[in-house]
Design a protein around this motif. Structure first.
Motif, PDB file in Angstrom:
ATOM      1  N   ARG A  64      -9.968  22.900   2.500  1.00 16.12           N
ATOM      2  CA  ARG A  64      -9.186  22.756   3.728  1.00 16.12           C
ATOM      3  C   ARG A  64      -8.143  21.651   3.571  1.00 16.12           C
ATOM      4  O   ARG A  64      -6.987  21.796   3.984  1.00 16.12           O
ATOM      5  CB  ARG A  64     -10.102  22.443   4.910  1.00 16.12           C
ATOM      6  N   PHE A  65      -8.570  20.529   2.963  1.00 17.64           N
ATOM      7  CA  PHE A  65      -7.662  19.397   2.765  1.00 17.64           C
ATOM      8  C   PHE A  65      -6.440  19.819   1.945  1.00 17.64           C
ATOM      9  O   PHE A  65      -5.313  19.411   2.241  1.00 17.64           O
ATOM     10  CB  PHE A  65      -8.405  18.259   2.060  1.00 17.64           C
ATOM     11  N   ILE A  70      -0.550  16.874   3.961  1.00 18.49           N
ATOM     12  CA  ILE A  70      -0.771  15.434   4.026  1.00 18.49           C
ATOM     13  C   ILE A  70       0.345  14.738   3.250  1.00 18.49           C
ATOM     14  O   ILE A  70       0.602  15.069   2.095  1.00 18.49           O
ATOM     15  CB  ILE A  70      -2.134  15.049   3.435  1.00 18.49           C
ATOM     16  N   ARG A  71       0.981  13.795   3.885  1.00 15.78           N
ATOM     17  CA  ARG A  71       2.127  13.126   3.266  1.00 15.78           C
ATOM     18  C   ARG A  71       2.030  11.616   3.464  1.00 15.78           C
ATOM     19  O   ARG A  71       1.415  11.135   4.409  1.00 15.78           O
ATOM     20  CB  ARG A  71       3.425  13.652   3.888  1.00 15.78           C
ATOM     21  N   ALA A  72       2.666  10.900   2.561  1.00 11.20           N
ATOM     22  CA  ALA A  72       2.718   9.443   2.654  1.00 11.20           C
ATOM     23  C   ALA A  72       3.777   9.030   3.667  1.00 11.20           C
ATOM     24  O   ALA A  72       4.707   9.787   3.958  1.00 11.20           O
ATOM     25  CB  ALA A  72       3.030   8.842   1.281  1.00 11.20           C
ATOM     26  N   LEU A  73       3.632   7.836   4.213  1.00  9.73           N
ATOM     27  CA  LEU A  73       4.610   7.301   5.147  1.00  9.73           C
ATOM     28  C   LEU A  73       5.709   6.581   4.380  1.00  9.73           C
ATOM     29  O   LEU A  73       5.446   5.939   3.358  1.00  9.73           O
ATOM     30  CB  LEU A  73       3.940   6.319   6.119  1.00  9.73           C
ATOM     31  N   MET A 111      -2.636   9.018  11.809  1.00 11.14           N
ATOM     32  CA  MET A 111      -3.188  10.230  11.207  1.00 11.14           C
ATOM     33  C   MET A 111      -2.253  11.416  11.416  1.00 11.14           C
ATOM     34  O   MET A 111      -1.964  12.171  10.481  1.00 11.14           O
ATOM     35  CB  MET A 111      -4.563  10.539  11.813  1.00 11.14           C
ATOM     36  N   ALA A 112      -1.792  11.569  12.650  1.00 11.91           N
ATOM     37  CA  ALA A 112      -0.878  12.672  12.953  1.00 11.91           C
ATOM     38  C   ALA A 112       0.413  12.547  12.152  1.00 11.91           C
ATOM     39  O   ALA A 112       0.950  13.545  11.649  1.00 11.91           O
ATOM     40  CB  ALA A 112      -0.582  12.697  14.450  1.00 11.91           C
ATOM     41  N   GLU A 113       0.907  11.317  12.024  1.00 10.91           N
ATOM     42  CA  GLU A 113       2.126  11.079  11.256  1.00 10.91           C
ATOM     43  C   GLU A 113       1.935  11.458   9.790  1.00 10.91           C
ATOM     44  O   GLU A 113       2.868  11.946   9.134  1.00 10.91           O
ATOM     45  CB  GLU A 113       2.511   9.608  11.361  1.00 10.91           C
ATOM     46  N   ARG A 114       0.726  11.250   9.282  1.00  6.08           N
ATOM     47  CA  ARG A 114       0.430  11.590   7.898  1.00  6.08           C
ATOM     48  C   ARG A 114       0.228  13.093   7.694  1.00  6.08           C
ATOM     49  O   ARG A 114       0.229  13.565   6.559  1.00  6.08           O
ATOM     50  CB  ARG A 114      -0.833  10.861   7.438  1.00  6.08           C
ATOM     51  N   GLY A 115      -0.004  13.831   8.791  1.00  9.10           N
ATOM     52  CA  GLY A 115      -0.197  15.265   8.683  1.00  9.10           C
ATOM     53  C   GLY A 115      -1.606  15.750   8.957  1.00  9.10           C
ATOM     54  O   GLY A 115      -1.905  16.937   8.803  1.00  9.10           O
ATOM     55  N   TYR A 116      -2.488  14.849   9.416  1.00  5.83           N
ATOM     56  CA  TYR A 116      -3.861  15.241   9.738  1.00  5.83           C
ATOM     57  C   TYR A 116      -3.925  15.858  11.134  1.00  5.83           C
ATOM     58  O   TYR A 116      -3.347  15.303  12.074  1.00  5.83           O
ATOM     59  CB  TYR A 116      -4.789  14.024   9.720  1.00  5.83           C
ATOM     60  N   GLU A 175      -1.131   2.741   3.611  1.00  3.00           N
ATOM     61  CA  GLU A 175      -0.775   2.494   2.219  1.00  3.00           C
ATOM     62  C   GLU A 175      -1.087   3.645   1.273  1.00  3.00           C
ATOM     63  O   GLU A 175      -0.446   3.778   0.239  1.00  3.00           O
ATOM     64  CB  GLU A 175      -1.507   1.244   1.722  1.00  3.00           C
ATOM     65  N   ALA A 176      -2.070   4.464   1.610  1.00  2.00           N
ATOM     66  CA  ALA A 176      -2.501   5.492   0.664  1.00  2.00           C
ATOM     67  C   ALA A 176      -1.457   6.581   0.517  1.00  2.00           C
ATOM     68  O   ALA A 176      -0.784   6.946   1.471  1.00  2.00           O
ATOM     69  CB  ALA A 176      -3.819   6.116   1.136  1.00  2.00           C
ATOM     70  N   PRO A 177      -1.299   7.147  -0.685  1.00  2.48           N
ATOM     71  CA  PRO A 177      -0.388   8.269  -0.889  1.00  2.48           C
ATOM     72  C   PRO A 177      -0.955   9.543  -0.299  1.00  2.48           C
ATOM     73  O   PRO A 177      -2.075   9.560   0.209  1.00  2.48           O
ATOM     74  CB  PRO A 177      -0.277   8.361  -2.416  1.00  2.48           C
TER      75      PRO A 177
END
Length: 235
Positions: A64-65, A70-73, A111-116, A175-177
């Motif tokens: 699913r992931f 999922i993207r970095a900021l 989380m939403a900004e990252r794509g979750y 910070e995480a990619p």
């Protein structure tokens, strides 16, 4: 030795090789899942009827992931969120319950900004576990305290701990990619948060009404003796 016996020997050997290969692949998969999910691996095993079901559940989370965007900021967005977190922490002194609620919303926003996807809390945990398994328990504890705080059932110290727990995941999300987070870095951050709330990033403000160290405290015995000697010697 007859042909039948030879065939039987070959069949037994092939079956043994296949069985050994299966066991090796199973062990490799188990080690990979443990490395990727960290504490979430054992937690999932405890929640399922058996290890096989638990591992299938974790593999399904990975699948699913991989389908999520999922993207970095970017640097500018990270800076904006970092400033928002500082503002939330500053409000903790006067309104700790409100600050914890804001911290929960801020983590969800990142989380939403990252794509979750963020609609369902349990699904959030499932999705986050793939890349943030080592800090996910912080999020669980923070959310539990936040829920009790909404009913006025959490103490100020518990609210402070909630802020610390929220920050553990918040900093990692910043910070995480887009790919799974570096386990070593996450592990170091988690240890830092557990050991010293003020070691990573800004500190969580303490209650301004808490007793502070008295700078006018009496001199120690050694200090008094040294002062007395200075007086008698005229220096």
């Amino acid at each position: 030795m007859s042909t039948v016996i030879w065939v039987a020997v070959v069949v037994v050997a092939v079956v043994a090789i296949v069985a050994v290969g299966y066991l090796v692949l199973q062990q490799q998969r188990r080690h990979r899942l443990r490395d990727r999910f960290g504490p979430e691996y054992e937690r999932t095993v405890q929640e399922r009827e058996n290890r096989r079901d638990a591992e299938q559940e974790l593999i399904a989370r990975e699948q699913r992931f991989s389908s999520l965007d999922i993207r970095a900021l970017d640097a500018g967005t990270r800076e904006i969120y970092a400033k928002k977190w500082m503002e939330v922490q500053e409000r903790f002194v006067d309104a700790p319950g409100f600050a914890v609620t804001e911290a929960d919303h801020l983590v969800t926003s990142v989380m939403a900004e990252r794509g979750y996807p963020t609609e369902n809390f349990e699904q959030r945990l499932s999705d986050l576990s793939v890349a943030h398994g080592r800090t996910l328990d912080h999020y669980r504890q923070a959310h539990e305290i936040s829920t009790r705080a909404a009913h006025k059932e959490a103490s100020t110290e518990e609210l402070r701990q909630a802020m610390v727990h929220y920050r553990a995941l918040f900093e990692e999300l910043l910070e995480a990619p887009g790919s799974p987070a570096d386990d070593n870095r996450a592990s170091r951050r988690t240890e830092s948060v557990d050991g010293d709330p003020g070691r990573t990033g800004a500190t969580v403000p303490t209650d301004r009404n808490a007793p502070q160290a008295d700078s006018t405290a009496p001199e120690t015995t050694d200090d008094a003796e040294r002062a007395s000697r200075r007086d008698t010697q005229g220096r």
